[in-house]
Design a protein around this motif. Structure first.
Motif, PDB file in Angstrom:
ATOM      1  N   GLY A  59      64.066  38.731  10.909  1.00 15.61           N
ATOM      2  CA  GLY A  59      63.624  38.821   9.515  1.00 15.61           C
ATOM      3  C   GLY A  59      62.206  39.318   9.300  1.00 15.61           C
ATOM      4  O   GLY A  59      61.692  39.282   8.181  1.00 15.61           O
ATOM      5  N   LYS A  60      61.565  39.820  10.339  1.00 14.57           N
ATOM      6  CA  LYS A  60      60.212  40.368  10.143  1.00 14.57           C
ATOM      7  C   LYS A  60      60.269  41.605   9.256  1.00 14.57           C
ATOM      8  O   LYS A  60      61.182  42.424   9.373  1.00 14.57           O
ATOM      9  N   GLY A  61      59.284  41.763   8.390  1.00 10.09           N
ATOM     10  CA  GLY A  61      59.200  42.942   7.534  1.00 10.09           C
ATOM     11  C   GLY A  61      58.451  44.077   8.212  1.00 10.09           C
ATOM     12  O   GLY A  61      57.860  43.911   9.280  1.00 10.09           O
ATOM     13  N   VAL A  62      58.469  45.236   7.574  1.00  7.46           N
ATOM     14  CA  VAL A  62      57.872  46.443   8.162  1.00  7.46           C
ATOM     15  C   VAL A  62      56.375  46.496   7.870  1.00  7.46           C
ATOM     16  O   VAL A  62      55.947  46.295   6.733  1.00  7.46           O
ATOM     17  N   SER A  63      55.594  46.779   8.915  1.00  3.29           N
ATOM     18  CA  SER A  63      54.150  46.925   8.722  1.00  3.29           C
ATOM     19  C   SER A  63      53.783  48.403   8.764  1.00  3.29           C
ATOM     20  O   SER A  63      54.597  49.254   9.151  1.00  3.29           O
ATOM     21  N   THR A  64      52.541  48.694   8.382  1.00  6.19           N
ATOM     22  CA  THR A  64      52.070  50.083   8.382  1.00  6.19           C
ATOM     23  C   THR A  64      52.147  50.686   9.783  1.00  6.19           C
ATOM     24  O   THR A  64      52.377  51.880   9.930  1.00  6.19           O
ATOM     25  N   TRP A  65      51.966  49.851  10.804  1.00 14.40           N
ATOM     26  CA  TRP A  65      52.005  50.380  12.171  1.00 14.40           C
ATOM     27  C   TRP A  65      53.429  50.638  12.629  1.00 14.40           C
ATOM     28  O   TRP A  65      53.670  51.562  13.400  1.00 14.40           O
ATOM     29  N   ASP A  66      54.391  49.814  12.138  1.00 14.77           N
ATOM     30  CA  ASP A  66      55.797  50.111  12.424  1.00 14.77           C
ATOM     31  C   ASP A  66      56.123  51.473  11.822  1.00 14.77           C
ATOM     32  O   ASP A  66      56.693  52.342  12.458  1.00 14.77           O
ATOM     33  N   ARG A  67      55.731  51.649  10.576  1.00 14.47           N
ATOM     34  CA  ARG A  67      56.085  52.888   9.889  1.00 14.47           C
ATOM     35  C   ARG A  67      55.395  54.096  10.504  1.00 14.47           C
ATOM     36  O   ARG A  67      56.006  55.130  10.753  1.00 14.47           O
ATOM     37  N   LEU A  68      54.108  53.919  10.763  1.00 13.29           N
ATOM     38  CA  LEU A  68      53.350  55.043  11.327  1.00 13.29           C
ATOM     39  C   LEU A  68      53.938  55.503  12.663  1.00 13.29           C
ATOM     40  O   LEU A  68      54.172  56.699  12.865  1.00 13.29           O
ATOM     41  N   THR A  69      54.195  54.553  13.564  1.00  9.70           N
ATOM     42  CA  THR A  69      54.675  54.953  14.891  1.00  9.70           C
ATOM     43  C   THR A  69      56.111  55.478  14.833  1.00  9.70           C
ATOM     44  O   THR A  69      56.495  56.323  15.641  1.00  9.70           O
ATOM     45  N   HIS A  70      56.905  54.971  13.869  1.00  9.05           N
ATOM     46  CA  HIS A  70      58.293  55.458  13.757  1.00  9.05           C
ATOM     47  C   HIS A  70      58.363  56.827  13.082  1.00  9.05           C
ATOM     48  O   HIS A  70      59.096  57.703  13.502  1.00  9.05           O
ATOM     49  N   ASN A  71      57.589  57.001  12.019  1.00 10.19           N
ATOM     50  CA  ASN A  71      57.697  58.241  11.231  1.00 10.19           C
ATOM     51  C   ASN A  71      56.874  59.386  11.779  1.00 10.19           C
ATOM     52  O   ASN A  71      57.244  60.541  11.611  1.00 10.19           O
ATOM     53  N   THR A  72      55.735  59.060  12.378  1.00  7.00           N
ATOM     54  CA  THR A  72      54.861  60.122  12.889  1.00  7.00           C
ATOM     55  C   THR A  72      54.412  59.785  14.310  1.00  7.00           C
ATOM     56  O   THR A  72      53.218  59.567  14.559  1.00  7.00           O
ATOM     57  N   PRO A  73      55.386  59.740  15.257  1.00  2.00           N
ATOM     58  CA  PRO A  73      55.038  59.361  16.637  1.00  2.00           C
ATOM     59  C   PRO A  73      53.979  60.281  17.237  1.00  2.00           C
ATOM     60  O   PRO A  73      53.247  59.875  18.138  1.00  2.00           O
ATOM     61  N   GLU A  74      53.892  61.512  16.706  1.00  2.00           N
ATOM     62  CA  GLU A  74      52.909  62.443  17.284  1.00  2.00           C
ATOM     63  C   GLU A  74      51.472  61.973  17.049  1.00  2.00           C
ATOM     64  O   GLU A  74      50.532  62.485  17.655  1.00  2.00           O
ATOM     65  N   MET A  75      51.284  60.986  16.182  1.00  2.00           N
ATOM     66  CA  MET A  75      49.921  60.476  15.985  1.00  2.00           C
ATOM     67  C   MET A  75      49.469  59.563  17.117  1.00  2.00           C
ATOM     68  O   MET A  75      48.306  59.195  17.223  1.00  2.00           O
ATOM     69  N   ILE A  76      50.424  59.188  17.979  1.00  2.00           N
ATOM     70  CA  ILE A  76      50.097  58.354  19.143  1.00  2.00           C
ATOM     71  C   ILE A  76      50.139  59.256  20.370  1.00  2.00           C
ATOM     72  O   ILE A  76      51.126  59.971  20.580  1.00  2.00           O
ATOM     73  N   GLN A  77      49.069  59.231  21.176  1.00  2.22           N
ATOM     74  CA  GLN A  77      48.936  60.212  22.263  1.00  2.22           C
ATOM     75  C   GLN A  77      50.150  60.276  23.189  1.00  2.22           C
ATOM     76  O   GLN A  77      50.545  61.359  23.596  1.00  2.22           O
ATOM     77  N   ASP A  78      50.738  59.120  23.533  1.00  2.00           N
ATOM     78  CA  ASP A  78      51.924  59.174  24.400  1.00  2.00           C
ATOM     79  C   ASP A  78      53.208  58.941  23.593  1.00  2.00           C
ATOM     80  O   ASP A  78      54.248  58.609  24.161  1.00  2.00           O
ATOM     81  N   LYS A  79      53.084  59.080  22.275  1.00  2.00           N
ATOM     82  CA  LYS A  79      54.225  58.964  21.344  1.00  2.00           C
ATOM     83  C   LYS A  79      54.958  57.621  21.471  1.00  2.00           C
ATOM     84  O   LYS A  79      56.150  57.522  21.174  1.00  2.00           O
ATOM     85  N   SER A  80      54.231  56.600  21.922  1.00  7.23           N
ATOM     86  CA  SER A  80      54.852  55.288  22.102  1.00  7.23           C
ATOM     87  C   SER A  80      54.656  54.457  20.835  1.00  7.23           C
ATOM     88  O   SER A  80      54.087  54.922  19.847  1.00  7.23           O
ATOM     89  N   ASN A  81      55.130  53.223  20.880  1.00  9.01           N
ATOM     90  CA  ASN A  81      54.950  52.326  19.737  1.00  9.01           C
ATOM     91  C   ASN A  81      54.944  50.878  20.213  1.00  9.01           C
ATOM     92  O   ASN A  81      55.081  50.605  21.397  1.00  9.01           O
ATOM     93  N   GLY A  82      54.787  49.974  19.259  1.00 10.55           N
ATOM     94  CA  GLY A  82      54.727  48.548  19.599  1.00 10.55           C
ATOM     95  C   GLY A  82      56.041  47.835  19.333  1.00 10.55           C
ATOM     96  O   GLY A  82      56.045  46.617  19.152  1.00 10.55           O
ATOM     97  N   ASP A  83      57.156  48.578  19.308  1.00 14.25           N
ATOM     98  CA  ASP A  83      58.457  47.953  19.021  1.00 14.25           C
ATOM     99  C   ASP A  83      58.734  46.760  19.948  1.00 14.25           C
ATOM    100  O   ASP A  83      59.248  45.736  19.514  1.00 14.25           O
TER     101      ASP A  83
END
Ligand code: PNW
Length: 499
Positions: A59-83
Motif C-alpha cells: 500500500g505504499k504510495g508513489v514518491s517523486t523518486w519512484d516516478r523520476l526513476t521509472h519515467n526518466t531512467p536516463e537521469m540516473i547514470q546507470d539507469k537504476s532505481n530504488g525499487d
C-alpha cells in the motif's frame, strides 16, 4: 661586541624556538591520545529511498523518486532505481543487527512519507507502513540504539508535484500535518528529529528532481521559492513539536544542512571576501534565518540588485514578513551538519546580467587541489582540515551552537571489504572533530557515518559505495557483509579514541 650579542641573542631565540617546537610536537603527540568526551555520541546513517526498496509494497504510495526513476531512467547514470535497493523494507532486522555490530549509539534513518501516507495527505494512513517503522524503532531501542529520524530526505509524495511541490506555499501546512502525525505515531520513543535533509540540494541542485520537471517557474526564481517555503515548513514543524509534543515527549528537533567548506584561494582580500560570500549563499541562506534573523545581508543585496537590473519588480528572493522572521528565529535545538569535502574559492568578475540563476547570483568560482587525496567520487576529495574550519566558522558565526554531524563518509567504486582508505578517511575526519572540540572549543556532540551500507546513490545509482557494509545487489536476498571499517568504528566507539 654588539654584533656578537645580537648573534647570541639570535642563537638564544633560535634555541628557544627549537624548544618551543619540541614542546609543541610533544603536545601534538599527545593529541592523538585525545578521547571523545563522555557525552559525545556516534552513529550511522541511511535514508528511506536509498535503502528500503518495497517501492509499492503493502500500500505504499508513489514518491517523486519512484516516478523520476521509472519515467526518466536516463537521469540516473546507470539507469537504476530504488525499487528494491537494499530491500531494507524486508531486511530491517538484519539492519538493526548491523547497527548493533558497529557499536554506535544512534541510527539515523528517514521516513518514507508515502509509505505512511500513500497520497501525501494525512487522511489516509497505510498501517503496514506505520508497522514497519514501529518494528524498526522498537527493535533499535531493544538493542540500546537511539533512533534519529529525518522526516524528509528527498522522496516527496508524487501527489504534490502538480501543486508545484516545494515552490508552492501549500507545502508549509502539508509538511506540518505530516510532521505532527509522525510525532504522534513515533515521538513517544524517538527523541531526536530532523525536519529536512539538506535544503540546498532539495532547492538548488535537484530542482529538476522535485518531481516537477515541467515546473512553470524559471530557474533563478524556483530555487528561492523552494527555499522560502521549505524554511517556513521547517519552522511550522518545529513549533508544532515545541507546543504540542515537547512538554510530554521531551525530545529535540532541528534541521540538517550540508556544508562544503569554502577556503579562500589566496590571502588576497577579494578572495577572502569571495569565500565568505560563497559560504553565505551555500549555508547562510538556510542557517541564518533559523539561527540569526532573516537571509544573510549579502545574499539579499546581491539577488535584489541583479533582479532589479534584470527588470523584475521585486527581488527574486522572497521576503519574510517580520512575523515569519520571528517564527523562524531559534527553531533549532542543535544544528545538523552533513559534510563531505572542501573547495578553494576565488573572486571573479560577476556574470553580465542575462538569464537569472542562482550561480550567477552567488558569483565566485571554486576548484579543488589536484594534489588532494581522491575517492570514488570526483567531488569528494579527502580534506579533513575543511571540517575543522567549518566547525570553527559555525562556532564564530552562530554563537557556538550544539552541532551534530549527521553525515560524513567516503565513497569508493569497488565496494571492497578491504576498505583501508575509508578507515583512513574516518580517522582523519574524526581527528579534525577532536581538534575542533579540544583546540577550538566547538560544541560538537555527535558524528554519524554515512552510510551503514552501500545503497542507491541518487543520480549515481549504485556506482559509488559509501557503506560500512557491502551489499550484494545481484543477489535477490541482498546479503550484507561487514567491511574492515566496521571493526575500526567499533573500536573508536569502545576506546573513544581514533587510534
Ligand atoms: C548527501 N556535496 O548529500 C546526502 O544526504 C545523502 O543522501 C547522499 O547519499 C550522500 O550525500 C552521499 O552522496 C550530499 O556538495 C550533498 O558535495 C552535497 C554534497 C555531497 C553529498
Amino acid at each position: 661586541m654588539i654584533k656578537v650579542s645580537v648573534t647570541m641573542r639570535l642563537t638564544h631565540t633560535k634555541n628557544l624556538f627549537f624548544l618551543l617546537c619540541l614542546f609543541g610536537s610533544l603536545i601534538s603527540l599527545t593529541k592523538s591520545q585525545w578521547t571523545f568526551p563522555d557525552d559525545f555520541k556516534f552513529g550511522v546513517a541511511t535514508s528511506a529511498y536509498q535503502i528500503e526498496g518495497g517501492w509499492d509494497a503493502d500500500g505504499k504510495g508513489v514518491s517523486t523518486w519512484d516516478r523520476l526513476t521509472h519515467n526518466t531512467p536516463e537521469m540516473i547514470q546507470d539507469k537504476s532505481n530504488g525499487d528494491i535497493a537494499c530491500d531494507s523494507y524486508h531486511k530491517w532486522e538484519r539492519d538493526v543487527e548491523m547497527v548493533k555490530e558497529t557499536g554506535v549509539d544512534y541510527y539515523r534513518f528517514s521516513l518514507s512519507w508515502t509509505r505512511i501516507f500513500p497520497q501525501g495527505y494525512i487522511n489516509l494512513v497505510n498501517q503496514p507502513g506505520v508497522d514497519y517503522y514501529n518494528n524498526l524503532i522498537n527493535k533499535l531501542i531493544e538493542n540500546g540504539i537511539e533512533p534519529v529520524i529525518t522526516l524528509y530526505h528527498w522522496d516527496l509524495p508524487q501527489m504534490f508535484s502538480p501543486l508545484g511541490s516545494w515552490t508552492s506555499p501549500v507545502m508549509v501546512d502539508l509538511f506540518g500535518n505530516y510532521a505532527r502525525k509522525a510525532f504522534q505515531l513515533f515521538g513517544d520513543r524517538v527523541k531526536t528529529w530532523i525536519t529536512f535533509n539538506e535544503p540546498k540540494i532539495v532547492c538548488q541542485d535537484f530542482h529538476d528532481f522535485l518531481g516537477n520537471v515541467t515546473s512553470p517557474y524559471p530557474k533563478g526564481t524556483i530555487e528561492y521559492l523552494c527555499t522560502h517555503n521549505l524554511l517556513k515548513a521547517h519552522a511550522e514543524a518545529y513549533h508544532i513539536y515545541d507546543k504540542e509534543f515537547r512538554p510530554t515527549q521531551n525530545g529535540r528537533i532541528s534541521i540538517t544542512l550540508n556544508f562544503e567548506w569554502a577556503e579562500p584561494a589566496s590571502q588576497k582580500p577579494e578572495d577572502i571576501e569571495a569565500a565568505e560570500q560563497r559560504r553565505q549563499f551555500e549555508f547562510g541562506l538556510y542557517a541564518n534565518p533559523i539561527i540569526n534573523f532573516d537571509y544573510p545581508q549579502i545574499v539579499k543585496d546581491r539577488i535584489a540588485e541583479r533582479s532589479k537590473k534584470e527588470g523584475y519588480p521585486n527581488s527574486r528572493l522572497p521576503q519574510f514578513t517580520l512575523a515569519e522572521k520571528l517564527k523562524l528565529k531559534g527553531t533549532y535545538d542543535f544544528l545538523g551538519l552533513n559534510h563531505y569535502s572542501t573547495w578553494y574559492v576565488e573572486a571573479v568578475p560577476d556574470q553580465p546580467i542575462g538569464t537569472p540563476s542562482y550561480p550567477a547570483d552567488m558569483g565566485t568560482e571554486r576548484f579543488q587541489d589536484l594534489a588532494w587525496e581522491e575517492s570514488g567520487a570526483e567531488w569528494n576529495k579527502v580534506v579533513p582540515w575543511g571540517l575543522r574550519h567549518i566547525l570553527q566558522w559555525i562556532k564564530k558565526t552562530y554563537r557556538n551552537p550544539v552541532v551534530l554531524i549527521t553525515e560524513c563518509g567516503y565513497p569508493d567504486r569497488s565496494g571492497t571489504v578491504e576498505d583501508e582508505p575509508r578507515i583512513n578517511f574516518f580517522k582523519k575526519y574524526l581527528n579534525a572533530t577532536l581538534q575542533a572540540i579540544y583546540e577550538d572549543g566547538a560544541n560538537v556532540q555527535a558524528f554519524m557515518a554515512w552510510s551503514l551500507m552501500d545503497n542507491f546513490e541518487w543520480q549515481q545509482g549504485y556506482q559509488i559505495k559509501f557503506g560500512l557494509y557491502s551489499v550484494d545487489f545481484n543477489d535477490p536476498d541482498r546479503p550484507r557483509t561487514a567491511k574492515k571499517s566496521v571493526a575500526y568504528l567499533r573500536n573508536v566507539v569502545e576506546t573513544r579514541s581514533i587510534d
